[in-house]
Design a protein around this motif. Structure first.
Motif, mmCIF file in Angstrom:
data_model
loop_
_atom_site.group_PDB
_atom_site.id
_atom_site.type_symbol
_atom_site.label_atom_id
_atom_site.label_comp_id
_atom_site.label_asym_id
_atom_site.label_seq_id
_atom_site.Cartn_x
_atom_site.Cartn_y
_atom_site.Cartn_z
ATOM 1 N N LEU A 88 0.615 -1.108 0.253
ATOM 2 C CA LEU A 88 0.027 0.212 -0.416
ATOM 3 C C LEU A 88 0.905 1.143 0.296
ATOM 4 O O LEU A 88 1.777 0.980 0.647
ATOM 5 C CB LEU A 88 -0.783 0.098 1.089
ATOM 6 C CG LEU A 88 -1.847 0.905 1.327
ATOM 7 C CD1 LEU A 88 -2.604 1.082 0.014
ATOM 8 C CD2 LEU A 88 -2.041 0.474 2.835
ATOM 9 N N ASP A 89 0.433 2.444 -0.782
ATOM 10 C CA ASP A 89 1.434 3.656 -1.005
ATOM 11 C C ASP A 89 0.724 4.615 -0.125
ATOM 12 O O ASP A 89 0.116 4.107 0.147
ATOM 13 C CB ASP A 89 1.379 4.252 -2.700
ATOM 14 C CG ASP A 89 2.245 2.950 -3.086
ATOM 15 O OD1 ASP A 89 3.654 2.465 -3.548
ATOM 16 O OD2 ASP A 89 2.087 3.318 -4.441
ATOM 17 N N GLY A 90 1.506 5.057 0.696
ATOM 18 C CA GLY A 90 1.453 5.964 1.875
ATOM 19 C C GLY A 90 0.750 7.420 1.397
ATOM 20 O O GLY A 90 0.001 8.239 1.921
ATOM 21 N N ASP A 91 0.228 7.195 0.126
ATOM 22 C CA ASP A 91 -1.032 7.785 -0.228
ATOM 23 C C ASP A 91 -1.951 8.219 -0.746
ATOM 24 O O ASP A 91 -2.999 8.372 -1.073
ATOM 25 C CB ASP A 91 -0.124 9.632 -0.984
ATOM 26 C CG ASP A 91 0.428 9.236 -2.788
ATOM 27 O OD1 ASP A 91 0.658 7.430 -2.520
ATOM 28 O OD2 ASP A 91 0.639 9.878 -3.207
ATOM 29 N N ASP A 92 -2.256 6.279 -1.071
ATOM 30 C CA ASP A 92 -3.190 6.151 -1.304
ATOM 31 C C ASP A 92 -4.246 5.571 0.161
ATOM 32 O O ASP A 92 -4.174 5.368 1.098
ATOM 33 C CB ASP A 92 -2.794 4.938 -2.392
ATOM 34 C CG ASP A 92 -2.617 5.590 -3.485
ATOM 35 O OD1 ASP A 92 -2.890 6.564 -4.168
ATOM 36 O OD2 ASP A 92 -0.906 4.462 -3.831
ATOM 37 N N TRP A 93 -5.294 4.866 -0.746
ATOM 38 C CA TRP A 93 -5.658 3.919 0.454
ATOM 39 C C TRP A 93 -6.305 3.139 0.449
ATOM 40 O O TRP A 93 -6.277 2.447 -0.651
ATOM 41 C CB TRP A 93 -6.926 4.465 1.279
ATOM 42 C CG TRP A 93 -7.834 4.900 0.660
ATOM 43 C CD1 TRP A 93 -8.942 4.721 0.913
ATOM 44 C CD2 TRP A 93 -8.244 6.182 0.052
ATOM 45 N NE1 TRP A 93 -10.298 5.629 0.114
ATOM 46 C CE2 TRP A 93 -9.480 6.074 -0.855
ATOM 47 C CE3 TRP A 93 -7.148 7.151 -0.927
ATOM 48 C CZ2 TRP A 93 -9.593 7.363 -1.409
ATOM 49 C CZ3 TRP A 93 -7.031 8.239 -1.309
ATOM 50 C CH2 TRP A 93 -9.090 8.217 -1.742
ATOM 51 N N LEU A 212 -10.764 -3.006 -5.125
ATOM 52 C CA LEU A 212 -10.531 -3.228 -3.755
ATOM 53 C C LEU A 212 -9.397 -2.409 -3.458
ATOM 54 O O LEU A 212 -8.854 -1.887 -2.072
ATOM 55 C CB LEU A 212 -9.441 -4.535 -3.354
ATOM 56 C CG LEU A 212 -10.780 -5.644 -3.826
ATOM 57 C CD1 LEU A 212 -10.046 -6.084 -2.744
ATOM 58 C CD2 LEU A 212 -11.802 -5.471 -2.763
ATOM 59 N N TYR A 213 -9.111 -1.454 -4.125
ATOM 60 C CA TYR A 213 -7.916 0.148 -3.970
ATOM 61 C C TYR A 213 -8.122 1.152 -4.489
ATOM 62 O O TYR A 213 -8.521 1.299 -5.664
ATOM 63 C CB TYR A 213 -6.133 -0.515 -4.425
ATOM 64 C CG TYR A 213 -4.936 0.250 -4.693
ATOM 65 C CD1 TYR A 213 -4.305 -0.634 -3.419
ATOM 66 C CD2 TYR A 213 -4.188 1.297 -4.647
ATOM 67 C CE1 TYR A 213 -3.420 0.263 -2.691
ATOM 68 C CE2 TYR A 213 -3.296 1.506 -4.364
ATOM 69 C CZ TYR A 213 -2.512 1.059 -3.692
ATOM 70 O OH TYR A 213 -1.407 2.102 -2.946
ATOM 71 N N TYR A 214 -7.657 2.777 -3.820
ATOM 72 C CA TYR A 214 -7.834 3.865 -4.101
ATOM 73 C C TYR A 214 -6.593 4.064 -4.776
ATOM 74 O O TYR A 214 -5.890 4.368 -3.458
ATOM 75 C CB TYR A 214 -8.676 4.466 -2.949
ATOM 76 C CG TYR A 214 -9.827 4.269 -3.213
ATOM 77 C CD1 TYR A 214 -11.045 4.728 -3.696
ATOM 78 C CD2 TYR A 214 -10.667 2.630 -1.930
ATOM 79 C CE1 TYR A 214 -11.963 4.264 -4.156
ATOM 80 C CE2 TYR A 214 -11.554 2.663 -2.130
ATOM 81 C CZ TYR A 214 -12.341 3.240 -2.588
ATOM 82 O OH TYR A 214 -14.045 2.766 -3.003
ATOM 83 N N TYR A 215 -6.484 4.766 -6.114
ATOM 84 C CA TYR A 215 -4.567 5.102 -6.631
ATOM 85 C C TYR A 215 -5.078 6.766 -6.360
ATOM 86 O O TYR A 215 -5.944 7.124 -7.205
ATOM 87 C CB TYR A 215 -4.234 4.298 -7.491
ATOM 88 C CG TYR A 215 -3.619 4.935 -7.948
ATOM 89 C CD1 TYR A 215 -1.730 4.733 -7.590
ATOM 90 C CD2 TYR A 215 -3.316 4.876 -9.748
ATOM 91 C CE1 TYR A 215 -1.020 5.542 -8.400
ATOM 92 C CE2 TYR A 215 -2.203 4.903 -10.213
ATOM 93 C CZ TYR A 215 -0.967 5.589 -9.471
ATOM 94 O OH TYR A 215 0.228 5.793 -10.363
ATOM 95 N N ARG A 216 -4.522 7.245 -5.240
ATOM 96 C CA ARG A 216 -4.814 9.046 -5.539
ATOM 97 C C ARG A 216 -3.893 9.583 -6.716
ATOM 98 O O ARG A 216 -2.977 9.302 -7.010
ATOM 99 C CB ARG A 216 -4.067 10.020 -4.522
ATOM 100 C CG ARG A 216 -4.047 11.044 -3.769
ATOM 101 C CD ARG A 216 -3.895 11.483 -2.621
ATOM 102 N NE ARG A 216 -3.984 10.518 -1.710
ATOM 103 C CZ ARG A 216 -5.119 11.224 -1.110
ATOM 104 N NH1 ARG A 216 -6.330 12.580 -1.276
ATOM 105 N NH2 ARG A 216 -4.451 10.387 0.011
#
Length: 331
Positions: A88-93, A212-216
């Motif tokens: 998980l990248d730190g700016d995504d959720w 399932l992943y939010y890519y900012r």
């Protein structure tokens, strides 16, 4: 041992880090560890990590000197003890049902890799759904070889298997084995190096229809001054694939040439973002293109897609004006 280890590389994401961490902690499935890797972030990220770790014993924090995304993931991989590893990248959720959806598949099939789609997440709270464009369900080894290997690296039409590591959950032993071998100098395409070797070695995969992943999509970051990519990155990825994938199997050699040409063209085009003269940049690009690895890839690559043929043509005949034009077009 927890069921999941979530590895979060963190660098200059102070404004987004709390949302990222909370998206893990607020999951209904609670059997996980959260590994926060502070990659020498100069803002308040280190303090935020420590504050959350002080409140929840499932959180582990690593503070290290800045070394880039690969080095941060390697540090997290060394500490992970979960059955499955998620990135998980730190700016995504994460989606609120992230773990629940994964565990419903893992408990039944125990696949080596679980793949899923994602959302492009914009600042105005607009979300664009991006499900995977493959047949959903369980793939055994025979299915993987038949249905995924033909475009694992890149086929003649430019199609390649979804490379992002954050769009997957991996069995820990498989992920750690491959992640530890990725060269830390790779800054662009680092996911390709890890994902392709994991899928190549997987005995089973499950592909979910869910996102399932939010890519900012940080528009401010996207529109700020562009930087030149490391021209040696594609070479390092090609070398990694040679070491971790038997390129003599199937048509992987040809696929690796196409993938390398694709990455090389992007790296070369990015050189025109440098604040130097056109002629100096062209001279440097010419030097890059004389590297034996790139010469071999350019000679061996074959494309059917228009964009692939254009990129290949520009590299093969050193058409610097076309590369410059493409850099302007991309901006």
């Amino acid at each position: 041992m927890p069921k999941f280890s979530v590895i979060v590389p963190i660098y200059k994401v102070e404004a987004y880090l709390c949302q990222c961490i909370k998206s893990v902690l607020n999951q209904s499935f609670k059997d996980f560890e959260l590994i926060l890797v502070d990659d020498g972030s100069p803002d308040n990220c280190p303090m935020i990590c420590d504050e959350y770790a002080g409140k929840d014993n499932r959180i582990k924090v690593i503070h290290k000197e800045n070394g880039g995304l690969v080095s941060a993931r390697i540090a997290g991989a060394k500490l992970a003890v979960g059955d499955y590893v998620c990135c998980l990248d730190g700016d995504d959720w994460l989606h609120s049902q992230y773990f629940e959806t994964l565990i419903s598949v893992i408990d039944k099939y125990e696949p080596d890799v679980v793949c899923f789609g994602f959302y492009y997440a914009y600042e105005d709270e607009t979300y664009i759904k991006k499900p995977l464009s493959y047949k959903f369900g369980y793939y055994n080894r025979q299915d993987i070889e038949k249905n995924i290997f033909p475009f694992l690296l890149q086929d003649v039409n430019g199609r390649y298997f979804s490379p992002n590591v954050w769009g997957k959950a991996f069995k820990r032993d498989l992920y750690v084995q491959e992640q530890l071998l990725i060269h830390p100098q790779i800054k662009i395409g680092e996911d390709i190096a890890c994902t392709t070797s994991c899928v190549y070695r997987a005995e089973s995969i499950y592909i979910l229809p869910d996102c399932l992943y939010y890519y900012r999509q940080n528009m401010a970051a996207m529109t700020k001054e562009k930087k030149a990519f490391d021209s040696m990155g594609p070479k390092l990825i090609f070398t990694h694939q040679q070491n971790r994938i038997n390129l003599d199997e199937y048509d992987f050699h040809e696929q690796s040439y196409r993938s390398t040409v694709h990455l090389l063209f992007n790296a070369v085009v990015s050189q025109f973002h440098r604040k130097e003269s056109y002629f100096l940049i062209c001279r440097d690009i010419k030097t890059y293109l004389n590297d034996p690895v790139y010469v071999e890839a350019i000679q061996g690559a074959r494309f059917k897609s228009l964009s692939g043929r254009m990129a290949h043509f520009a590299l093969k005949y050193k058409l610097f004006w076309l590369m410059k034009l493409w850099s302007i077009f991309k901006n």
